[in-house]
Design a protein around this motif. Structure first.
Motif, mmCIF file in Angstrom:
data_model
loop_
_atom_site.group_PDB
_atom_site.id
_atom_site.type_symbol
_atom_site.label_atom_id
_atom_site.label_comp_id
_atom_site.label_asym_id
_atom_site.label_seq_id
_atom_site.Cartn_x
_atom_site.Cartn_y
_atom_site.Cartn_z
ATOM 1 N N CYS A 46 0.829 -1.214 0.000
ATOM 2 C CA CYS A 46 0.000 0.000 0.000
ATOM 3 C C CYS A 46 0.858 1.256 0.000
ATOM 4 N N VAL A 47 1.894 1.260 0.843
ATOM 5 C CA VAL A 47 2.742 2.454 0.961
ATOM 6 C C VAL A 47 3.489 2.710 -0.351
ATOM 7 N N VAL A 48 4.152 1.674 -0.866
ATOM 8 C CA VAL A 48 4.984 1.902 -2.053
ATOM 9 C C VAL A 48 4.120 2.170 -3.288
ATOM 10 N N ASP A 49 2.954 1.491 -3.379
ATOM 11 C CA ASP A 49 2.047 1.801 -4.494
ATOM 12 C C ASP A 49 1.628 3.272 -4.453
ATOM 13 N N ALA A 50 1.331 3.766 -3.262
ATOM 14 C CA ALA A 50 0.898 5.162 -3.137
ATOM 15 C C ALA A 50 2.052 6.103 -3.490
ATOM 16 N N ALA A 51 3.262 5.749 -3.034
ATOM 17 C CA ALA A 51 4.422 6.601 -3.342
ATOM 18 C C ALA A 51 4.725 6.560 -4.838
#
Lengths: 332, 540
Positions: free
Chosen positions: A54-59
């Protein structure tokens, strides 16, 4: 107009076929980059694998794919990249357990010197590398206000090496190094560190906490962090079925209960000041959260609370509720 | 053989099929929503609510009329067992299904939506006796299937008890006429003022391949108490029927209604609107035992109708009515106490239930009549081959929605019978219980009620007592549906899978599990709001 019409069906679900595509979460989109792909070797129901995607997809979305990820040693690194495989679908660097913040500082500096300022840097690690082994490097990265978003996936112990205590392990929790022996079994009260508050003490531009039970909130915080420059810190609570002794299917339930009981406050801070908190929607006692985890089993007998230390846990939750105004009205 | 590490794909994790760790697999299922299960007409309520949510109003109406051709009528008069079954009570209150149905029915009339043209003509002819809800429902379904339908109606107007039993303040006649006309427009032949008196002879003459009987129950039950010649005793069926004629019945200023069912309340409220100063319902038992629906009792009380519980009529001489007080025994049955009182009444209206007139069936062979109603089998066929029946004249709870369900079911079996086909086995999914919901994901949303005219004001006219929802209100009410047991594409499963092992197939197509990588953690099933994912053990 009532709530359901203003926020059509399922405002709390990850997607919503009734709202405009632009307003849906990244995780609901088939265009998400799946930064952490299938085939990784995390345990069933791993909160960290979910949180990291979730974090890296958002970044990745926020930087239009111009992102370099620096990973500390830990579960996340081990389960995703056994040589020569990798589950990462992004530029990804691993060096040592304790130096991810320093490596990230270097990556950011290199991009700047090369005139590639659009390429952004994200460093990530577990609570061991963040709160213990890499804390010196992290503090330096904060203090220099280096242009890095550092993300800590906090599963509250060294899970990869066999569930040893870290400085993020909560009081009373059983780990391999805090056994359930003696008159106060489990981890000792009054120890450990609160990394979000330590990060705030560095007066860095942005500090936030998030967890996997509220992916909208998590994505919003990553997106906001990536809209800023300088040192930023995101702390993500990621339940660990193995280390917590919980059912794989309870990973999100536990993250939710941690927030709803007050033990894990969701808040944001800018330049050292708290700017807002996510309100508790269904307030529950700490027992509801603790009881689903075998690492706290010694606090209960036949489903009943038997340890007076539960009252101390409740007091910690209540203190968070007061400090971060978790039951108050929404400010905006 | 190559060394292990180089067997693995470089720069990818996809050769690592983590699906082999699994002991349980997630499976998308369809469960039967409790509303659908409770609907006697067999509507797919969840489906049409979902179409309303997407603002596809005409599609929603077309979904309703697959099973019930009367959404505007039933949106007003149905006692909505669907809402009693609705799982939303675990959050706050049931979805206002009935009011959304009314909204769609009214919108269809306003927009002039017509039924789909019937299927290719089958060449078969079916006779329907009676034009009440069961008969019209059967006629509608048969006509849609391509059969030639003739309806014989004894009275001068269609509708049966919808018209001659339900007062117009609950069901305006323009609404009733519009929905019946739509059925007749399918090419159904209607013969009014045609009483079927000898069915055996009619069938002998031939011309029909099958018959559906829905003659209803319109003979008022009578009570025996001594009366003088100048005492006025009427029955509710006649009073309500006369309301549809040119001269309205005259009941006087002090009206007493005897009985405790919905018809008693309908006739009492009608008497009030005809100008009665006092209307008193006399009922032998107490409010808890009263067969009338609670909301109808409340509405009558708001209109200043008096209900005398635990009372029975002993005697009625001229205008003096003697009542005896009753007491309930341990089984809940009323027993006389000997205590009496008197009151003045210009007329007494009996509302003690109705019987069917089955004399027209006398010469038909093979029929079984018990307790005054005609027995039918599970296919709605009587003991006489090709003779089907439904509605109030067969054993049932005698409501319009049950009649509509009977008509639909009989039509399906008539169709199969005409072509000598076996009915396909019915597959009924398990019911979607509220225990399978993950209610965390649903926002709190209060129910929007239809507005009701103030009691004293509405009792002075025959105008409709309740107004429908606006489009915004209907939309918000439909969006309160939880979609119990059936995926509504909230993307939770897709979003929470730590292994990226769920494929999203696009709008309307749902999701697919990638079993090569699914580890079987069950997060998808746990976080599914509506309980549409089962975890099924893997074999070996």
């Amino acid at each position: 107009m009532n709530n359901a019409l203003r926020n059509p069906k399922g405002i709390y679900t990850i997607g919503n076929r009734l709202v405009d595509q632009k307003e849906r979460t990244i995780q609901s989109s088939t265009d998400r980059c799946n930064a952490l792909n299938c085939g990784h070797r995390a345990c069933q129901g791993c909160g960290e694998a979910l949180g990291a995607r979730c974090v890296v997809d958002a970044a990745m979305r926020a930087t239009n794919g111009q992102l370099i990820v620096v990973n500390a040693t830990g579960c996340l690194e081990v389960f995703s990249t056994p040589y020569p495989e990798t589950a990462w679908q992004t530029a990804w660097v691993h060096s040592l357990f304790g130096n991810a913040p320093a490596v990230a500082t270097g990556v950011a500096a290199a991009m700047k010197i090369k005139g590639r300022g659009e390429v952004r840097t994200l460093a990530q690690g577990g609570d061991g590398s963040t709160t213990d082994i890499g804390f010196g490097c992290l503090s330096g990265m904060f203090e220099r206000n280096d242009d890095v978003l550092y993300v800590c996936y906090d599963n509250q112990a060294y899970m990869n090496t066999g569930v040893q205590r870290s400085s993020a392990t909560p009081p009373a929790a059983r780990t391999a190094t805090t056994p359930t022996m003696g008159h106060e079994p489990g981890n000792v009260f009054g120890t450990g560190k609160n990394l979000p508050l330590l990060a705030m003490a560095h007066q860095i531009p942005y500090v936030a906490t998030a967890t996997v039970s509220d992916i909208q909130d998590l994505e919003a915080k990553v997106t906001k962090a990536m809209s800023m420059r300088g040192a930023r810190y995101l702390h993500v609570l990621v339940p660990c079925p193995l280390g917590w002794g919980s059912l794989p299917r309870h990973t999100i339930t536990l993250a939710r209960l941690a927030v709803q009981c007050g033990l894990y406050p969701l808040f944001e801070a800018e330049n050292g000041e708290v700017t807002g908190s996510t309100k508790i929607r269904q307030h529950v006692p700490v027992e509801n959260y603790l009881q689903l985890q075998k690492r706290f089993a010694h606090l209960f007998k036949n489903g009943k609370a038997v340890d007076e230390r539960l009252a101390r846990m409740q007091a910690m939750a209540d203190a968070n509720i007061r400090r971060f105004n978790l039951l108050g009205v929404e400010e905006n | 053989m190559k060394p292990f590490a180089t067997v693995l794909e470089v720069g990818s994790s996809l050769s690592n099929r983590t699906g082999s760790w699994r002991t349980e697999r997630p499976v998308y299922v369809h469960r039967l929503p409790p509303c659908n299960n409770a609907c006697p007409a067999g509507e797919n309520i969840q489906e049409w609510l979902s179409l309303v949510e997407q603002e596809k109003y005409e599609d929603a109406w077309r979904e309703i009329v697959k099973n019930n051709p009367f959404p505007a009528i039933m949106g007003r008069v149905c006692y909505h067992p669907c809402e009693n079954a609705c799982n939303r009570v675990v959050l706050e209150s049931p979805v206002g299904i009935n009011s959304v149905e009314q909204f769609l029915g009214d919108k269809a009339i306003k927009e002039g939506w017509a039924f789909d043209k019937p299927a290719k003509a089958s060449g078969k002819k079916v006779l329907v006796i009676g034009s009440g809800p069961a008969g019209l429902s059967a006629a509608y379904q048969l006509a849609r299937a391509g059969h030639k339908v003739t309806i014989k109606e004894m009275l001068d107007k269609t509708g049966g008890m919808l018209r001659f039993g339900i007062p117009q303040y609950r069901l305006p006649r323009d609404v009733l006429d519009a929905e019946i006309k739509r059925i007749l427009d399918l090419g159904v032949e209607l013969q009014l003022n045609t009483k079927e008196s000898d069915l055996a002879a009619t069938m002998e003459k031939g011309g029909f391949d099958a018959v559906f009987l829905s003659a209803g129950a319109h003979i008022a039950k009578l009570a025996s108490f001594p009366t003088s010649d100048n005492a006025r005793v009427l029955d509710a069926v006649s009073v309500l029927r006369d309301m549809e004629g040119k001269t309205k019945p005259s009941l006087g200023k002090r009206v007493v209604v005897y009985g405790g069912g919905n018809t008693a309340l309908d006739v009492a409220r009608t008497a009030k609107r005809l100008g009665a100063e006092t209307v008193t319902i006399v009922y032998r038992r107490n409010r808890e035992k009263m067969p009338a629906h609670a909301f109808e009792v409340d509405e009558a009380l708001q209109e200043n109708i008096v209900i005398k519980y635990l009372s029975t009529i002993k005697d009625y001489q001229k205008t003096t009515l003697t009542l005896e007080t009753m007491a309930l025994d341990e089984k809940g049955w009323p027993q006389p106490t000997g205590k009496t009182e008197t009151m003045e009444a210009d007329c007494v209206v009996l509302a003690l239930g109705q019987d069917s007139d089955l004399s027209f069936l006398d010469k038909v062979s093979g029929l079984k009549i018990a307790n005054g109603v005609l027995e039918v089998d599970a296919q709605m066929m009587s003991g006489h081959p090709g003779l089907f029946a439904g509605g109030d004249m067969v054993p049932s709870s005698r409501t319009a929605t049950v009649g509509i369900g009977h008509g639909k079911k009989a039509a399906r079996h008539i169709d199969l019978w005409l072509f000598k086909q076996e009915a396909p086995a019915e597959v009924k999914n398990e019911i979607a219980g509220s225990d399978r919901l993950n209610t965390w994901y649903y926002a709190e949303a209060q129910r929007t009620e239809r507005k009701m005219t103030d009691g004293a004001k509405r009792a002075g006219t025959f105008d409709e007592v309740q107004s429908g929802l606006s489009q915004d209100e209907a939309l918000s009410e439909a969006r309160r549906c939880l979609s119990c047991g059936n995926c509504f594409e909230c993307d939770n499963c897709y979003g929470v899978c730590p292994d990226n092992a769920i494929k999203k197939l696009g709008a309307g197509k749902g999701f697919e599990i990638n079993l090569d990588y699914c580890k079987g953690c069950a997060l998808c099933a746990t976080e599914c709001p509506c309980g549409s994912i089962d975890m099924v053990p893997e074999e070996n």
